[in-house]
Design a protein around this motif. Structure first.
Motif, short mmCIF file in Angstrom:
data_model
loop_
_atom_site.label_atom_id
_atom_site.label_comp_id
_atom_site.label_asym_id
_atom_site.label_seq_id
_atom_site.Cartn_x
_atom_site.Cartn_y
_atom_site.Cartn_z
N ALA A 1 -40.80 -20.08 30.23
CA ALA A 1 -41.25 -19.15 31.30
C ALA A 1 -40.86 -18.21 30.79
N GLN A 2 -40.05 -17.36 29.98
CA GLN A 2 -40.17 -15.70 30.12
C GLN A 2 -41.60 -15.26 30.11
N GLN A 3 -42.00 -14.11 30.43
CA GLN A 3 -43.16 -13.46 30.46
C GLN A 3 -43.41 -12.57 28.78
N HIS A 4 -44.20 -12.06 28.42
CA HIS A 4 -44.24 -10.40 27.53
C HIS A 4 -42.83 -10.21 27.50
N SER A 5 -42.06 -9.63 26.63
CA SER A 5 -40.80 -8.93 27.15
C SER A 5 -41.23 -7.75 26.28
N ASN B 1 -45.34 0.20 20.83
CA ASN B 1 -46.61 0.82 21.52
C ASN B 1 -47.05 -0.67 23.00
N TRP B 2 -46.58 0.90 24.03
CA TRP B 2 -47.29 0.74 25.57
C TRP B 2 -47.99 0.13 25.86
N GLN B 3 -49.80 0.57 24.56
CA GLN B 3 -51.45 0.05 24.75
C GLN B 3 -51.30 -1.38 24.35
N ASP B 4 -50.67 -1.17 23.75
CA ASP B 4 -50.50 -3.07 23.18
C ASP B 4 -50.46 -4.48 24.82
N PHE B 5 -49.07 -3.76 24.91
CA PHE B 5 -48.23 -4.49 25.99
C PHE B 5 -49.06 -3.96 27.58
N GLY B 6 -49.46 -2.87 27.26
CA GLY B 6 -50.51 -3.19 28.43
C GLY B 6 -51.69 -4.53 28.08
N TYR B 7 -52.27 -4.06 27.18
CA TYR B 7 -53.18 -4.75 27.13
C TYR B 7 -52.91 -6.47 27.34
N GLU B 8 -52.06 -6.92 26.82
CA GLU B 8 -51.48 -8.94 26.58
C GLU B 8 -51.06 -8.65 28.00
#
Length: 114
Positions: free
Chosen positions: A18-22, A29-36
């Motif tokens: 149930a975990q989401q992306h950490s 890279n925060w840009q990749d995190f936002g995109y994901e």
């Protein structure tokens, strides 16, 4: 005792699934995190909930908007049919996305989209 161990193992595995992306660390890279996050249909997080700098949040926002544009360009019916998450991120881009997504979620006549 075996039952207790089995129960604990099941709970641990359920929690992992149930975990989401950490969240990335400061040097990632925060840009990749936002995109994901957007590509997973998740709502955009507020800067205060992420506890990051203005620069990092700008990177996150840029990535999120790129992901949201791509996510919202998908066939909403198919997104629902596949059971993907949707938290209303396309509502102000495509007014019909939500309804088409809901139709896909409830499609149950056994037909395949392939």
């Amino acid at each position: 005792m075996k039952g207790l161990i089995l129960t604990a193992a099941v709970l641990v595995l359920a929690g992992c699934s149930a975990q989401q992306h950490s969240m990335p660390m400061a040097n990632q890279n925060w840009q990749d995190f936002g995109y994901e996050q957007a590509m997973d249909g998740q709502a955009k997080q507020m800067m205060s909930s992420l506890s990051i700098s203005d620069q990092m949040y700008a990177q996150y926002s840029d990535g999120y908007e790129m992901g949201r544009t791509k996510f919202c360009g998908q066939d909403a019916f198919r997104v629902g049919f596949l059971g993907k998450s949707y938290q209303g991120i396309c509502d102000n881009i495509d007014a019909s996305f939500h309804d088409e997504y809901q139709e896909g979620l409830w499609w149950d006549d056994g037909a395949s989209l392939e």
